[in-house]
Design a protein around this motif. Structure first.
Motif, PDB file in Angstrom:
ATOM      1  N   CYS A   1       0.805  -1.224   0.000  1.00 16.97           N
ATOM      2  CA  CYS A   1       0.000   0.000   0.000  1.00 16.97           C
ATOM      3  C   CYS A   1       0.841   1.279   0.000  1.00 16.97           C
ATOM      4  N   GLY A   2       0.558   2.123  -0.956  1.00 20.21           N
ATOM      5  CA  GLY A   2       1.256   3.403  -1.075  1.00 20.21           C
ATOM      6  C   GLY A   2       0.837   4.408  -0.022  1.00 20.21           C
ATOM      7  N   GLN A   3      -0.184   4.071   0.779  1.00 20.35           N
ATOM      8  CA  GLN A   3      -0.685   5.027   1.772  1.00 20.35           C
ATOM      9  C   GLN A   3      -0.215   4.722   3.193  1.00 20.35           C
ATOM     10  N   SER A   4       0.625   3.704   3.331  1.00 23.14           N
ATOM     11  CA  SER A   4       1.130   3.380   4.659  1.00 23.14           C
ATOM     12  C   SER A   4       2.181   4.409   5.083  1.00 23.14           C
ATOM     13  N   ALA A   5       2.095   4.844   6.343  1.00 24.86           N
ATOM     14  CA  ALA A   5       3.081   5.814   6.857  1.00 24.86           C
ATOM     15  C   ALA A   5       4.453   5.167   7.004  1.00 24.86           C
ATOM     16  N   PHE A   6       4.528   3.844   6.896  1.00 28.07           N
ATOM     17  CA  PHE A   6       5.817   3.148   7.021  1.00 28.07           C
ATOM     18  C   PHE A   6       6.707   3.343   5.791  1.00 28.07           C
ATOM     19  N   PHE A   7       6.098   3.723   4.654  1.00 31.70           N
ATOM     20  CA  PHE A   7       6.883   3.791   3.416  1.00 31.70           C
ATOM     21  C   PHE A   7       6.866   5.206   2.839  1.00 31.70           C
ATOM     22  N   ASP A   8       8.006   5.529   2.219  1.00 30.96           N
ATOM     23  CA  ASP A   8       8.104   6.854   1.627  1.00 30.96           C
ATOM     24  C   ASP A   8       7.742   6.744   0.144  1.00 30.96           C
ATOM     25  N   THR A   9       6.500   7.023  -0.150  1.00 32.38           N
ATOM     26  CA  THR A   9       6.034   6.836  -1.535  1.00 32.38           C
ATOM     27  C   THR A   9       5.794   8.164  -2.244  1.00 32.38           C
ATOM     28  N   GLY A  10       5.883   9.238  -1.524  1.00 29.45           N
ATOM     29  CA  GLY A  10       5.696  10.553  -2.147  1.00 29.45           C
ATOM     30  C   GLY A  10       4.252  10.845  -2.537  1.00 29.45           C
ATOM     31  N   ILE A  11       3.327  10.024  -2.069  1.00 33.20           N
ATOM     32  CA  ILE A  11       1.908  10.262  -2.388  1.00 33.20           C
ATOM     33  C   ILE A  11       1.381  11.412  -1.521  1.00 33.20           C
ATOM     34  N   GLU A  12       0.558  12.257  -2.124  1.00 33.37           N
ATOM     35  CA  GLU A  12       0.023  13.401  -1.352  1.00 33.37           C
ATOM     36  C   GLU A  12      -0.801  12.910  -0.154  1.00 33.37           C
ATOM     37  N   SER A  13      -0.919  13.774   0.835  1.00 35.37           N
ATOM     38  CA  SER A  13      -1.695  13.441   2.042  1.00 35.37           C
ATOM     39  C   SER A  13      -2.763  14.496   2.243  1.00 35.37           C
ATOM     40  N   TYR A  14      -3.930  14.091   2.678  1.00 34.08           N
ATOM     41  CA  TYR A  14      -4.912  15.071   3.149  1.00 34.08           C
ATOM     42  C   TYR A  14      -5.859  14.417   4.135  1.00 34.08           C
ATOM     43  N   GLN A  15      -6.486  15.258   4.938  1.00 38.82           N
ATOM     44  CA  GLN A  15      -7.512  14.792   5.877  1.00 38.82           C
ATOM     45  C   GLN A  15      -8.867  14.945   5.197  1.00 38.82           C
ATOM     46  N   LEU A  16      -9.922  14.784   5.926  1.00 43.55           N
ATOM     47  CA  LEU A  16     -11.254  14.808   5.311  1.00 43.55           C
ATOM     48  C   LEU A  16     -11.564  16.125   4.578  1.00 43.55           C
ATOM     49  N   PRO A  17     -11.899  16.061   3.293  1.00 41.62           N
ATOM     50  CA  PRO A  17     -12.364  17.273   2.608  1.00 41.62           C
ATOM     51  C   PRO A  17     -13.750  17.661   3.139  1.00 41.62           C
ATOM     52  N   SER A  18     -14.232  18.849   2.763  1.00 38.54           N
ATOM     53  CA  SER A  18     -15.533  19.282   3.266  1.00 38.54           C
ATOM     54  C   SER A  18     -16.650  18.439   2.652  1.00 38.54           C
ATOM     55  N   ALA A  19     -17.775  18.375   3.353  1.00 42.56           N
ATOM     56  CA  ALA A  19     -18.932  17.630   2.839  1.00 42.56           C
ATOM     57  C   ALA A  19     -19.358  18.205   1.490  1.00 42.56           C
ATOM     58  N   GLN A  20     -19.282  19.508   1.384  1.00 41.17           N
ATOM     59  CA  GLN A  20     -19.711  20.177   0.149  1.00 41.17           C
ATOM     60  C   GLN A  20     -18.898  19.676  -1.064  1.00 41.17           C
ATOM     61  N   GLU A  21     -17.591  19.576  -0.850  1.00 42.89           N
ATOM     62  CA  GLU A  21     -16.701  19.098  -1.916  1.00 42.89           C
ATOM     63  C   GLU A  21     -17.031  17.646  -2.304  1.00 42.89           C
ATOM     64  N   ILE A  22     -17.291  16.840  -1.296  1.00 39.43           N
ATOM     65  CA  ILE A  22     -17.572  15.417  -1.565  1.00 39.43           C
ATOM     66  C   ILE A  22     -18.927  15.274  -2.262  1.00 39.43           C
ATOM     67  N   VAL A  23     -19.890  16.097  -1.869  1.00 33.73           N
ATOM     68  CA  VAL A  23     -21.209  16.060  -2.525  1.00 33.73           C
ATOM     69  C   VAL A  23     -21.058  16.365  -4.023  1.00 33.73           C
ATOM     70  N   ILE A  24     -20.229  17.330  -4.356  1.00 31.87           N
ATOM     71  CA  ILE A  24     -20.036  17.684  -5.772  1.00 31.87           C
ATOM     72  C   ILE A  24     -19.472  16.481  -6.531  1.00 31.87           C
ATOM     73  N   ARG A  25     -18.506  15.798  -5.908  1.00 28.76           N
ATOM     74  CA  ARG A  25     -17.903  14.641  -6.593  1.00 28.76           C
ATOM     75  C   ARG A  25     -18.877  13.472  -6.701  1.00 28.76           C
ATOM     76  N   ALA A  26     -19.710  13.318  -5.670  1.00 25.26           N
ATOM     77  CA  ALA A  26     -20.707  12.233  -5.711  1.00 25.26           C
ATOM     78  C   ALA A  26     -21.722  12.504  -6.825  1.00 25.26           C
ATOM     79  N   GLN A  27     -22.098  13.760  -6.970  1.00 28.18           N
ATOM     80  CA  GLN A  27     -23.051  14.126  -8.022  1.00 28.18           C
ATOM     81  C   GLN A  27     -22.436  13.834  -9.405  1.00 28.18           C
TER      82      GLN A  27
END
Ligand code: SF4
Length: 325
Positions: free
Chosen positions: A75-101
């Motif tokens: 998994c590229g998202q494990s903190a054990f490995f340096d994969t250079g993948i971007e990180s973020y916490q939960l986006p806003s509900a509004q943003e997720i609603v737009i993507r779901a639509q």
């Protein structure tokens, strides 16, 4: 017995509801490569009989990316490995609603919220619940979740919010699991599936093939999946991520991939069998042959850490092979 006859007998047993035995499954894993196409054709007949021509099209949203506390070696998202993948916490509900639509507009039937953490903190869980409420209210698409380990109270809350299905993969065979993950156990994963089922959620589970497991271990995984009988099975095909311990892993032969999907169809005739990550990278036809060899679902428009085909392209592919999206 002649191998073609054996495949036909297995198929008849599935179609008549008798099913096949674990010895049959073991034999199917050993049939020579030149018979795999025949196996795929039989799996396709079972799929059409039990599921019709509809392909289940799903989109994912990685709602918490990277820096996961677990050490799953693929998994590229494990903190054990340096994969250079971007990180973020939960986006806003509004943003997720737009993507779901957008997913709904592009023809997706379900929208799965996936978070890269071991389990949701109470605070994060409340935020996810709010996001689900907003999607239900404003979009009206079937919501699925993959949020790691759950308590029974959390699972019941998801059910209350009309989440249809909970995804939690076994990842690999029990005998292989400790080689690919040391921060939790196979039993932890089985327990989470039980919690989700006890809360009345449908189950989506499966794993990732091409981790260096043996055929025997793929057999072990499919028998475990069959004993759970999930409403959906999701199979990823490894795409090695630079920086992870499996970055140099060689790919599986296409015939092994087809064999795996076909055999799962023999064992779980009524389930959705979804081709997940690795479809575009490992298969030069983007999964067309697999959709005619037992699979009846895809994830479109990219995955958790990598892009994929645009929805339009996938829907066109589905129609081209005479199936419905
Ligand atoms: S597979 Fe899931 S639990 Fe394992 S490291 Fe990746 S995000 Fe974390």
């Amino acid at each position: 017995m002649d191998i073609n006859e054996f495949i036909k007998d297995c198929k008849e047993n599935v179609l008549s509801g008798v099913g096949i035995t674990s010895e049959d499954v073991s034999k199917l894993f050993k049939i020579p490569e030149e018979y795999v196409q025949q196996l795929g054709i039989a799996a396709n007949q079972i799929t059409r009989e039990f599921n019709g021509n509809k392909v289940d099209v799903e989109q994912l949203n990685n709602i918490k990316k990277n820096s996961c506390s677990e050490d799953c070696s693929f998994c590229g998202q494990s903190a054990f490995f340096d994969t250079g993948i971007e990180s973020y916490q939960l986006p806003s509900a509004q943003e997720i609603v737009i993507r779901a639509q957008k997913a709904k507009d592009e023809g997706a039937e379900s929208y799965c919220l996936v978070a890269a953490w071991r389990e949701p903190s109470p605070n994060d869980f409340d935020k996810v619940c709010y996001i689900i409420e907003e999607i239900n209210d404003k979009v009206g698409i079937s919501v699925e979740c993959s949020l790691g380990f759950l308590t029974i109270q959390q699972a019941k809350k998801l059910k209350e919010l009309q989440v249809k299905r909970y995804n939690h993969n076994l990842e690999t065979a029990k005998s292989k699991f400790s080689e690919i993950c040391t921060t939790h156990t196979y039993e932890d994963r089985i327990k989470t599936l039980q919690i989700a089922r006890d809360a009345g959620l449908e189950l989506c589970t499966g794993g990732i093939i091409g981790l260096g497991e043996t055929r025997e271990q793929r057999l072990e995984l499919v028998l475990e999946l069959a004993s759970i009988y999930p409403e959906e099975v999701t199979i990823n095909i490894l795409v090695p991520v630079p920086g992870t311990p499996l970055e140099l892993q060689t790919s599986l032969e296409k015939s092994e991939i087809i064999r795996m999907f076909s055999i799962i169809r023999f064992l779980l005739p009524e389930s959705v069998i979804k081709i997940s990550g690795g479809r575009e990278t490992n298969l030069d036809d983007s999964g067309e042959e697999l959709l005619q060899s037992g699979a009846n679902g895809i994830i479109t428009s990219g995955y958790l850490t990598m892009g994929g085909n645009e929805a339009k392209k996938d829907i066109k592919m589905i129609k081209k092979i005479g199936l419905e999206a």
